[in-house]
Enzyme design. Structure first.
Site, mmCIF file in Angstrom:
data_model
loop_
_atom_site.group_PDB
_atom_site.id
_atom_site.type_symbol
_atom_site.label_atom_id
_atom_site.label_comp_id
_atom_site.label_asym_id
_atom_site.label_seq_id
_atom_site.Cartn_x
_atom_site.Cartn_y
_atom_site.Cartn_z
ATOM 1 N N ASN A 213 -10.582 5.930 1.468
ATOM 2 C CA ASN A 213 -9.528 6.863 2.044
ATOM 3 C C ASN A 213 -8.014 6.343 1.660
ATOM 4 O O ASN A 213 -7.556 5.591 1.942
ATOM 5 C CB ASN A 213 -9.505 6.839 3.542
ATOM 6 C CG ASN A 213 -8.535 7.474 4.402
ATOM 7 O OD1 ASN A 213 -8.725 8.866 4.514
ATOM 8 N ND2 ASN A 213 -7.462 6.964 4.664
ATOM 9 N N GLU A 214 -7.427 7.377 0.873
ATOM 10 C CA GLU A 214 -6.115 7.374 0.525
ATOM 11 C C GLU A 214 -5.577 6.267 -0.482
ATOM 12 O O GLU A 214 -4.555 6.194 -0.534
ATOM 13 C CB GLU A 214 -5.386 7.318 1.767
ATOM 14 C CG GLU A 214 -5.403 8.565 2.698
ATOM 15 C CD GLU A 214 -4.389 8.694 3.780
ATOM 16 O OE1 GLU A 214 -4.241 9.807 4.293
ATOM 17 O OE2 GLU A 214 -3.751 7.705 4.069
ATOM 18 N N ASN A 215 -6.646 5.430 -0.911
ATOM 19 C CA ASN A 215 -6.079 4.274 -1.834
ATOM 20 C C ASN A 215 -5.705 4.726 -3.186
ATOM 21 O O ASN A 215 -4.809 4.093 -3.680
ATOM 22 C CB ASN A 215 -7.343 3.142 -1.651
ATOM 23 C CG ASN A 215 -7.519 2.774 -0.532
ATOM 24 O OD1 ASN A 215 -6.658 2.551 0.484
ATOM 25 N ND2 ASN A 215 -8.644 1.927 -0.229
ATOM 26 N N GLY B 144 -2.594 6.079 -2.695
ATOM 27 C CA GLY B 144 -1.574 4.846 -2.308
ATOM 28 C C GLY B 144 -1.185 4.120 -3.693
ATOM 29 O O GLY B 144 0.178 3.849 -3.680
#
Length: 811
Positions: A409-411, A414
């Site tokens: 999730n979102e890494n 990021g």
């Protein structure tokens, strides 16, 4: 035959000189709560008062005594949270450092005091960080250094309650000769035939070494068997013309028992049973004129996914029972949801979760457990990550509801956008997991399902990870910085996260904040608002459309819940109207893990917010929506049903006083799984700055017709300007309460509008904490009447109902 003994009773919890009774499965916090040694951390600001629990070491103790004629006895822990050392009769048994794995220890012939000593998760994380070095994290907690439920360390909707304990069942397994160590059913459908390829591995005792074993498999009356001279075998079964498993709304969910038996010439040694379903699943990720698609295809049918994101339903997951899973997931199904994404900062859920999804027709998108952080790829974490992934892919793959593995999730996003690259300075951060290790594991163990490297992810580094034109997209600029009308600014290929906050139900707040004089900024309210500038964003969201009330908590509460429902509806209606370019929306989020202001549709006490009712409307198979676009106002007729939709839509241009200034009947037709778009005639379109006119579109699915007392079965509205600029009359309506014959705990609330009544909403928990109603916000035209069924309230007066009713009032 293998014997199993569950080790549920007889445990105690030690800390220093203190000894408490322990419940297994459970955790330290729940044992301390049962002993009244800590206050409930969900109430008031008690969370801070129990922070010490997560920073101490704890020991679970039980006497282990067993007497078996079998050759081997294994002690099996399905979940240990998290860094533990185990001894039996004072001798080392093993160590663990992963909450998400199953552990097995040979205790043959060994008895005595069993101790499971849990180190503080903070100490374990610090030890790992000392080896790997620092990595960036969205939150100031060390969740990326320990294989533990990340949201235990707090999130922007969750408390910081760092747990320890035996959180899943523990048992003794007594067996001889051999046991089934791993069973992997690969289930596919080809040319109308269901194909089951069972790959199994056995573990043998010394006496069983070299012995010929037989494995038998049966499903849907089809049987096969194979001899094992080694430790592995493949059994293949072909099921003619099986009934296919479908997502809800597309067909039924038939499930078949798959039985595996291991035996030798002495008889059965071990058995394995799971339910499977026959279906095919794929993702269209092809390039087209709009970018790169991301469309789920089930049994050859392209699906617009109507999804919700799932977080752990309790900060103490052992408290979530099979019935609680069933209730929460049934609430999702009632909201016309067909996909649940298990988010990567939580846990791989219990089989009861996936069983319910199998039966309810809820597709499961399963994240691997990485969220919002840079994760070291060095030892000791790399080996844990691989073992964890292998364990859970094998454990979960029998479930037909599971349709997708997602790396994180979102890494990936990021790394590109959250200023990680400079501080990392070339250090590992998880990319090797998401683009290397995890896809290899899925390809090896579960090639029947697709894998995607992350959410969001554009498919490759050729595009920005969160590019809305490519792959999956997370839409958070709107909630964080913009008006919800800005959802209309783009058409992502698949919206895997978006959402809007609102407080929980009033009854939930009163339970969680006992004795507090509720206000948006009262101490308990602020403590139960974990999002950065959460109340500021709530207030700005209201103020863009409606007057922000001062010193009126009840009205603020209504307006923030209303704006949440409106905002999510705005996004879904817009994106659904652009199918098949946009192929899915997954709302953040379905549920809460405690009582909190959050993006959820179901609050921490299990009460539906108005958003839940709104999801039921906007996720229905058939939906009308009026879309302001560059070329003018468009009526979108959305038909996700399997049958054509032909209906008459009545368009009325109306004044704020209820007069009709223009009217037309449009005959519309939408083919199955399609969207039909019609330009609204110019003569019926209110001026874009009109404060006195609006447009109503009604369709009748039942035998009712225009002129009946209530709104259409399907209604869409278009107001050209924000509510605070529109010339609403003072809302006037009448309320009567009618008992439901033979049902003493139910009443019908009948509301008759004398004026335009915008977004009428009944908050049933104001009548009784146990009360619920069957509808959310409704807009009534003058002379219209609506009936709201309320259950769980008992007899109530019209005055009590009026106090629980709210609507837009800007005069």
């Amino acid at each position: 035959m293998k014997d199993v003994t569950q080790l549920t009773d007889g445990w105690c919890l030690r800390h220093g000189e203190d000894v408490l009774e322990a419940r297994v499965p459970g955790c330290v916090h729940t044992d301390l709560l049962a002993a009244q040694a800590i206050p409930d951390p969900y109430l008031g600001r008690n969370e801070a008062d129990v922070a010490w629990v997560g920073r101490r070491a704890w020991t679970y103790v039980r006497h282990l005594d067993h007497d078996s004629a079998h050759e081997r006895t294994d002690l099996v822990f399905e979940g240990l949270d998290t860094a533990a050392s185990l001894t039996l009769a004072g001798r080392p048994l093993g160590t663990t450092r992963n909450m998400h794995r199953t552990y097995r220890f040979d205790v043959t012939g060994r008895t005595g005091e069993l101790q499971v000593r849990f180190a503080s998760a903070y100490d374990e994380a610090a030890a790992v960080r000392a080896v790997t070095g620092e990595r960036p994290n969205v939150y100031p907690e060390p969740s990326q250094y320990i294989r533990k439920m990340a949201c235990n360390f707090g999130w922007d909707w969750g408390p910081t309650l760092v747990t320890a304990g035996i959180w899943r069942p523990v048992r003794l397994e007594h067996w001889s000769t051999a046991r089934l160590a791993e069973v992997r059913p690969l289930v596919t459908v080809a040319d109308g035939t269901g194909r089951v390829e069972v790959r199994l591995r056995v573990e043998r005792t010394a006496r069983g070494s070299g012995r010929t074993l037989r494995a038998r498999a049966e499903v849907a009356g089809v049987r096969t068997e194979a001899e094992l001279s080694g430790d592995e075998a493949v059994l293949r079964l072909n099921v003619p013309a099986p009934s296919l498993w479908w997502p809800r709304g597309y067909g039924d969910q038939p499930l078949y028992d798959l039985d595996i038996t291991l035996d030798d010439d002495t008889g059965p040694l071990d058995t394995w049973r799971r339910r499977i379903g026959f279906r095919t699943i794929g993702i269209d990720r092809s390039a087209d004129e709009h970018g790169t698609a991301f469309t789920l295809i089930v049994n050859g049918v392209r699906v617009f996914a109507r999804g919700v994101n799932w977080i752990p339903d309790d900060a103490f997951p052992a408290r979530v029972t099979p019935q609680r899973y069933r209730t929460r997931l049934s609430q999702a199904a009632e909201a016309n949801v067909d996909l649940v994404r298990v988010w990567g900062g939580g846990i791989y859920e219990d089989h009861a979760f996936y069983d319910a999804c199998d039966e309810l027709g809820l597709m499961v998108w399963q994240d691997f457990l990485f969220a919002c952080s840079a994760y070291p790829e060095e030892k000791p974490l790399r080996g844990e990550v691989e073992a964890e992934a292998r364990d859970n892919v094998v454990r979960l793959m029998p479930h037909p509801s599971l349709v997708l593995w997602n790396g994180n999730n979102e890494n990936l996003w990021g790394f590109r956008d959250w200023d990680w690259e400079a501080p990392l300075d070339g250090d590992s951060w998880g990319e090797g997991y998401y683009l290397g290790l995890l896809p290899r594991i899925v390809a090896e163990l579960d090639p029947t399902r697709p894998y995607t490297a992350g959410s969001p992810w554009s498919g490759s580094w050729d595009h920005h990870p969160n590019d809305p034109a490519h792959g999956t997209h997370h839409s958070w600029e709107v909630w964080n910085r913009q008006d919800y009308a800005e959802y209309r600014a783009s058409v992502p290929r698949f919206v895997a996260e978006f959402g809007w906050q609102a407080p929980p139900a009033l009854a939930t707040l009163r339970r969680a904040l006992p004795g507090e004089d509720l206000a948006p900024d009262s101490p308990g309210m602020l403590h139960h608002q974990k999002a950065e500038d959460g109340n500021g964003k709530l207030n700005r969201g209201v103020a863009r459309h409606l007057p922000l009330p001062e010193d009126d908590f009840d009205r603020w509460h209504y307006l923030t819940q209303l704006v949440q429902a409106r905002a999510v509806a705005e996004g879904i209606e817009h994106w659904r109207s652009h199918w098949p370019v946009c192929a899915g929306t997954i709302v953040w989020q379905l549920n809460d893990c405690w009582p909190v202001a959050s993006w959820s549709a179901i609050d921490g006490d299990g009460r539906p917010k108005p958003l839940h009712h709104e999801l039921r409307r906007v996720y229905a198979d058939r939906l009308l929506t009026l879309r302001p676009e560059a070329g003018g106002l468009v009526l979108a007729v959305i038909n996700q049903a399997a049958t054509p939709w032909r209906t008459s839509v009545v368009l009325r241009r109306m004044g704020a006083d209820g007069t009709t200034t223009g009217e037309a009947v449009v005959e519309v037709a939408a083919e199955p799984r399609s969207v039909a778009r019609f330009a609204v005639p110019t003569a019926l379109t209110p001026d874009e700055r009109s404060a006195k006119e609006f447009l109503v579109a009604d369709a009748w699915e039942s035998h009712r017709s225009p002129g009946d007392e209530g709104p259409g079965d399907l209604r869409a509205l278009h107001f050209p300007v924000p509510d605070k600029e529109f010339g609403y009359p003072r809302p006037v309506y009448d309320v009567i309460v009618e008992p439901v014959p033979g049902q003493g705990d139910r009443v019908d609330v009948v509301v008759s509008a004398r004026t335009l009544v915008r977004d009428l909403l009944l908050q049933p928990d104001r009548l009784d904490p146990a009360a619920a109603c069957d509808s959310g916000r409704q807009t009534l035209l003058p002379g219209e009447r609506t009936r709201i069924r309320v259950s769980g309230c008992g007899p109530v007066t019209a005055d009590a109902v009026k106090a629980a009713l709210f609507c837009v009032d800007v005069v």
